[in-house]
Design an enzyme around this catalytic site. Sequence first.
Site, PDB file in Angstrom:
ATOM      1  N   LYS A 157     -15.790  -1.356   3.995  1.00  0.00           N
ATOM      2  CA  LYS A 157     -15.181  -1.641   2.696  1.00  0.00           C
ATOM      3  C   LYS A 157     -16.286  -2.085   1.751  1.00  0.00           C
ATOM      4  O   LYS A 157     -16.936  -3.116   1.985  1.00  0.00           O
ATOM      5  CB  LYS A 157     -14.162  -2.768   2.825  1.00  0.00           C
ATOM      6  CG  LYS A 157     -12.891  -2.414   3.596  1.00  0.00           C
ATOM      7  CD  LYS A 157     -12.111  -3.693   3.888  1.00  0.00           C
ATOM      8  CE  LYS A 157     -10.676  -3.419   4.285  1.00  0.00           C
ATOM      9  NZ  LYS A 157     -10.022  -4.668   4.782  1.00  0.00           N
ATOM     10  N   GLU A 182       0.819  -1.211   0.000  1.00  0.00           N
ATOM     11  CA  GLU A 182       0.000   0.000   0.000  1.00  0.00           C
ATOM     12  C   GLU A 182       0.853   1.261   0.000  1.00  0.00           C
ATOM     13  O   GLU A 182       0.391   2.336   0.360  1.00  0.00           O
ATOM     14  CB  GLU A 182      -0.963   0.001   1.202  1.00  0.00           C
ATOM     15  CG  GLU A 182      -1.943  -1.160   1.143  1.00  0.00           C
ATOM     16  CD  GLU A 182      -3.045  -1.075   2.179  1.00  0.00           C
ATOM     17  OE1 GLU A 182      -3.065  -0.130   2.977  1.00  0.00           O
ATOM     18  OE2 GLU A 182      -3.895  -1.975   2.176  1.00  0.00           O
TER      19      GLU A 182
HETATM   20  P1  PGA Z   1      -6.639  -5.915   2.532  1.00  0.00           P
HETATM   21  O1  PGA Z   1      -6.085  -5.116   3.762  1.00  0.00           O
HETATM   22  O2  PGA Z   1      -7.229  -4.978   1.572  1.00  0.00           O
HETATM   23  O3  PGA Z   1      -5.424  -6.649   2.012  1.00  0.00           O
HETATM   24  O4  PGA Z   1      -7.653  -6.887   3.068  1.00  0.00           O
HETATM   25  C1  PGA Z   1      -6.712  -3.947   4.249  1.00  0.00           C
HETATM   26  C2  PGA Z   1      -7.127  -4.105   5.698  1.00  0.00           C
HETATM   27  O5  PGA Z   1      -6.962  -5.183   6.304  1.00  0.00           O
HETATM   28  O6  PGA Z   1      -7.655  -3.158   6.274  1.00  0.00           O
HETATM   29 ZN    ZN Z   2      -7.828  -4.489   8.267  1.00  0.00          ZN
END
Ligand code: PGA
Ligand code: ZN
Length: 421
Positions: free
Chosen positions: A333, A201
């Site tokens: 998300k 990231e």
């Molecule tokens: P991921 O990580 O998008 O790889 O799941 C982001 C998070 O865990 O917040």
């Molecule tokens: Zn997370």
Amino acid sequence: VIADVRAREVWDSRGRPTVEVDVTTATGALGRAIAPAGASRGSAEATDLRDGGDLLGGFGVRRAVDNVNTVIRSALLGAAVEDQTAVDNILDELDPSPTREALGGNATVATSLAVLHAAAAARGVPTWRHLTANPTHLPRPQIQIIGGGAHAARRVDLQDFMVVPIATDRIDEALTQVAEVYLAVGALLLARGPALGVADEGGHWPAVRNNEEALELLTLGIERAGFVPGVDLAISLDVAASEFEDGGRYRLESEDRVYERSDWLNVLSGWLDSYPIVAIEDPAGEHDPVGMRDFTKRNGGRVLVVGDDYIVTTADRIRTAVADGACNTALIKVNQAGTVTHTREAHAAARAAGWSTIVSARSGETEDTSIVDLAVGWQADILKVGSITRSERTAKWNELLRIDEVLGGIPLAPFPLRGSS
Ligand code: PGA
Ligand code: ZN
């Protein structure tokens, strides 16, 4: 009404294919969105449909693209573009499984977001304004400085070592402060050894021996950048403990040691005493509700305890976690939920309980900025996107700057936040 739905394969920040969807209305308005992709995924979240086989490591999305161009397209043609709930209900009927096994979460999320953007375009307004006419605050940025966990070959156990600017109420100043910390931590790492690049990231590669060393570097970096840790900027962690929890025990690779639950929670609670930490995500594994409850009971009064894998952006799971006292802040998300409507329900459930909310990107991202629209449009407290490097991350921060300009400069969400008070 929806006049066309068209999907194609495009590329994400890990060099893997993902699904892009264009939705066109009868009046010629276009909405476009691209599905993100996680690496440390909760087992109950919507799954991406991947082609498998030898090509592209099995990560191809041809079948998901086909699903949009055939079954989803025929079901949505003629639907009212402004009725997001009705559109998302159609997607639910086509694939009722919460994990989206049939259509693919990548197919549904890109379609659902593209419909949202098309509805906004049809009205001639930006998507965030389509969701709320007059936002009163922008989400406070929570930005990764050092990566780890599944995003950095498990060099350290914790996944995200982040900072949150807590004193300023201006987005431009907040981003400048974080960029100063990013530079300062980079200089500290370089002084200790060779530069080793970035994690998934965009945060610095965790060229450290263990989790504590990263916490030390972060605190020192805030100081070196000219700020007071815990006053100007504070630390936030995504432990992503599901990645190293097994049967209520926690196996730390960096220490080659297995902790019993209570010992692990003691370690984390000790860090809260020693470092200026204001938020901690997934301190216990997704299958360890006892760990989540115990940690929240002990520390929920002083930090945000954020549920990610534990609640996977599901309203019902959030309500259960509220009743159990298993966290006090929801990570939101959109691709965990699979549609805009389910994501909005999850966000609303967290709000109804008095929780704070964090709208979040995934580790696999693109130039798509839909989550900025959702975070501003739903007036979320925090936005989590990864670091302040690489265009799939800065696309989001830069969009926040533009929105701030359009609105004539509005404050960041207040801090301390709901869950911590
Ligand atoms: P991921 O990580 O998008 O790889 O799941 C982001 C998070 O865990 O917040
Ligand atoms: Zn997370």
